[in-house]
Write a protein that holds these residues in place. Sequence first.
Motif, mmCIF file in Angstrom:
data_model
loop_
_atom_site.group_PDB
_atom_site.id
_atom_site.type_symbol
_atom_site.label_atom_id
_atom_site.label_comp_id
_atom_site.label_asym_id
_atom_site.label_seq_id
_atom_site.Cartn_x
_atom_site.Cartn_y
_atom_site.Cartn_z
ATOM 1 N N LEU A 23 -0.931 -13.277 -2.366
ATOM 2 C CA LEU A 23 -1.719 -13.647 -3.665
ATOM 3 C C LEU A 23 -2.270 -15.113 -3.554
ATOM 4 O O LEU A 23 -3.332 -15.353 -3.917
ATOM 5 C CB LEU A 23 -0.967 -13.290 -4.775
ATOM 6 N N MET A 63 -10.049 -10.364 -4.841
ATOM 7 C CA MET A 63 -9.866 -9.135 -4.794
ATOM 8 C C MET A 63 -10.163 -8.476 -3.589
ATOM 9 O O MET A 63 -9.315 -7.548 -3.079
ATOM 10 C CB MET A 63 -10.495 -8.244 -6.092
ATOM 11 N N ALA A 96 -7.669 -9.650 -1.245
ATOM 12 C CA ALA A 96 -6.287 -8.750 -1.537
ATOM 13 C C ALA A 96 -6.285 -7.225 -1.440
ATOM 14 O O ALA A 96 -5.482 -6.797 -0.834
ATOM 15 C CB ALA A 96 -5.963 -8.882 -2.962
ATOM 16 N N ARG A 97 -7.546 -6.588 -1.325
ATOM 17 C CA ARG A 97 -7.701 -5.106 -1.049
ATOM 18 C C ARG A 97 -7.464 -5.112 0.609
ATOM 19 O O ARG A 97 -7.002 -4.113 0.917
ATOM 20 C CB ARG A 97 -9.023 -4.578 -1.459
ATOM 21 N N VAL A 139 -3.796 -5.250 0.835
ATOM 22 C CA VAL A 139 -3.144 -4.066 0.479
ATOM 23 C C VAL A 139 -3.406 -3.036 1.108
ATOM 24 O O VAL A 139 -2.152 -2.164 1.598
ATOM 25 C CB VAL A 139 -3.432 -3.566 -0.828
ATOM 26 N N LYS A 150 -8.501 -0.099 2.211
ATOM 27 C CA LYS A 150 -7.362 0.123 1.055
ATOM 28 C C LYS A 150 -6.940 1.463 0.674
ATOM 29 O O LYS A 150 -5.707 1.800 0.598
ATOM 30 C CB LYS A 150 -8.175 -0.816 -0.166
ATOM 31 N N TYR A 167 -2.089 -0.751 -7.413
ATOM 32 C CA TYR A 167 -2.827 -1.926 -7.600
ATOM 33 C C TYR A 167 -3.968 -2.402 -6.696
ATOM 34 O O TYR A 167 -4.422 -1.766 -5.699
ATOM 35 C CB TYR A 167 -1.740 -3.173 -7.715
ATOM 36 N N GLU A 168 -4.692 -3.514 -7.099
ATOM 37 C CA GLU A 168 -5.719 -3.921 -6.578
ATOM 38 C C GLU A 168 -7.087 -2.703 -6.897
ATOM 39 O O GLU A 168 -7.735 -2.588 -5.940
ATOM 40 C CB GLU A 168 -5.565 -4.292 -4.930
ATOM 41 N N GLN A 196 -11.315 2.771 -5.842
ATOM 42 C CA GLN A 196 -11.753 2.422 -4.376
ATOM 43 C C GLN A 196 -12.900 3.482 -4.013
ATOM 44 O O GLN A 196 -14.007 3.185 -3.375
ATOM 45 C CB GLN A 196 -10.732 2.199 -3.520
#
Length: 474
Positions: free
Chosen positions: A5, A166, A169-170, A173, A272, A314-315, A321
């Motif tokens: 993060l 994001m 982060a995606r 993830v 993702k 999440y994300e 998506q």
Amino acid sequence: MYTGLTQGAIASILTEGSEEQKQTYATQMISGKWTGTMNLTEAHCGTDLGLIRTKAEPIPGGYAITGQKIFISAGEHDMAENIIHLVLAKTPGAPDSSKGISLFIVPKYLVNEDGTLGERNGVSCGSIEEKMGIHGNATCVMNYDGATGYMVGEENKGLRAMFIMMNAARLGVGLQGLAQGEIAYQNAVIYAGDRRQGRALTGAQDPEEKADTLFVHPDVRRMLMDGKAFTESMRSLVLWGALQVDLADKAESEEERQIADDLVSLLTPVIKGYGTYMGYQIATESQQVYGGHGYITEWGMEQFVRDARIAMIYEGTNGIQAMDLVGRKLGQNGGRAVQALFKVVADEIAEAKDHEKLSGFAAALEKANGELQKATMWFMQHGMANPNNAGAGAYHYMHIMGIVSLGLMWLRMSKAAQAALDAGTDNPKYYEAKLVTAQYFAERFLPDAGSLRRKIEGGSESIMALDPEMFAVA
Ligand SMILES: Cc1cc2nc3c(=O)[nH]c(=O)nc-3n(C[C@H](O)[C@H](O)[C@H](O)COP(=O)(O)OP(=O)(O)OC[C@H]3O[C@@H](n4cnc5c(N)ncnc54)[C@H](O)[C@@H]3O)c2cc1C
């Protein structure tokens, strides 16, 4: 997750923040001294961020942030001297929609002009959520009571700034999905070699033992081959994706930079969404290899399954998506990104088509790519006229693109493996295993593209027909 993060928060500050914000916050986060968080979710809104209520009132030198955020990963801990929260909030009079959201830096400790830590800011952890898995991460309710915040980027353009975080982060993830599948798979491989149950269907393999290992059973091998076929190609896909991220920034020509950027943008929801879906599937299949022992805490497999579950949520949930892929990415710039992907796949197939040992895989991939093209066309013809058709098929479409993307990776790996074998290698088994696993992928993954395409073409009529009260009637 704590460091992941932080990296996303750094990316947002470096892209949208002021020079002063980069110096004051990003440098300390890059050094690892401070960590970062992302604060979007509130109790009444997660996907629909236009509904957020957190307020940002102008005060001298910044804003006073008031509101409550929930589910904030790494929201509070004492592993770093300071925590830099990136918070979405609305300024007075801002449009009452996602167009009225701004992004703020809210440090746990205010930072003095000389960079030393000052007073504790008005942000605190209200509680830590009890949850299904990822117990190594503190998921916090965060209360903002007039906390001092500093706007990042332009007013009302906060979502754009947050999306930088994001998107990073995606991709992270997606990698988590792979990692959870991979560790579960690696454990299952060891267990299958140790555990002895029953005999091979073709006759005892280890007659001196009372039973053969689990490895002799085709159904156990099915699960292990799924794990091998997914994890090896997904690893390639995330690395190839990382290469595209670098090329989008550093490639020599504008054209190359644009193609790479288009591919990253298109494939982020796929990495993702499909990566975490499959990571979870592989974690549960690997748990299944353990039989009842997979369900018992002591063996550790149930933890991998619990931990892998969150990555689909999440994300942005995997459903979101899929909508991002079909609703936004497909049509952007006249479909330029998806055309770029089709070209990469077609070029790779063309090179392999006449190769004696690779032509079989190339033909199977060509068929799956054809299904992806047909599904794309179907959306163009039926998705605009009735958006529910796009919504009803988006998830399946994301999976077809995931299958084709992994197929692309298997074709590239097959080429490399064949070249190594042709050239002579002291590790032929390694390369032969790649070719066999590619064959398994062609037989067991690529055909799913066809059934998924047919599901998409079923449209949305039966999905949308029933009134909500009919769902409760048996
Ligand atoms: C452990 C954990 C850690 C988290 N960490 C963070 C964090 O660090 N920071 C943060 O801000 N948030 C965080 N979250 C929140 C997470 O991102 C949200 O829970 C997630 O985005 C879904 O939002 P929601 O829970 O409000 O579900 P909802 O938005 O209520 O969605 C419910 C269901 O409806 C579907 N849905 C909703 N809208 C649509 C639509 N338009 N089209 C199709 N389907 C739709 C969803 O896919 C979902 O299946 C975390 C959550 C958890 C559980």
